[in-house]
Design a protein around this motif. Structure first.
Motif: not given
Length: 115
Positions: A79-88
């Motif tokens: 979930a964190q990785l997915s959120a970071m990818e969205t933010a990126k």
């Protein structure tokens, strides 16, 4: 004298029968003790196996708990990785927009300088 002799023979016969019975009782008593010992050994072994089964069950539960913990952790990290990818991806979009805005401003400045 004849009657006395047969009475002595009968007495001896009874004594030997009695000895044989006592000997048989002793054999059966010994056999009984052996069987009781074997039963006790089997009871002890069963208890030991029951304890092992309980230990195995406890270990299985601990493993399951660890497994669940890792599963939860993996889901959290995904979930964190997915959120970071969205933010990126949003940051990249913003950067593109800013570059375009900058290009427009530069064009406007150049146009003003030419005036």
């Amino acid at each position: 004298s004849l009657g006395g002799g047969s009475s002595a023979a009968a007495s001896t016969s009874l004594e030997s029968k009695n000895d044989a019975l006592e000997s048989r009782v002793q054999e059966l008593t010994d056999e009984n003790h052996k069987l009781e010992k074997q039963i006790q050994l089997l009871v002890d072994e069963k208890q030991s196996l029951t304890c092992r089964d309980m230990e195995i069950d406890t270990l299985k539960k601990k493993m399951q708990e660890k497994d669940n913990h890792f599963e939860t952790k993996i889901n959290e990290l995904q979930a964190q990785l997915s959120a970071m990818e969205t933010a990126k991806s949003e940051a990249e979009k913003d950067a593109k927009e800013q570059k375009m805005n900058l290009a427009v401003v530069e064009d406007q400045l150049e146009a003003r300088e030419k005036e």
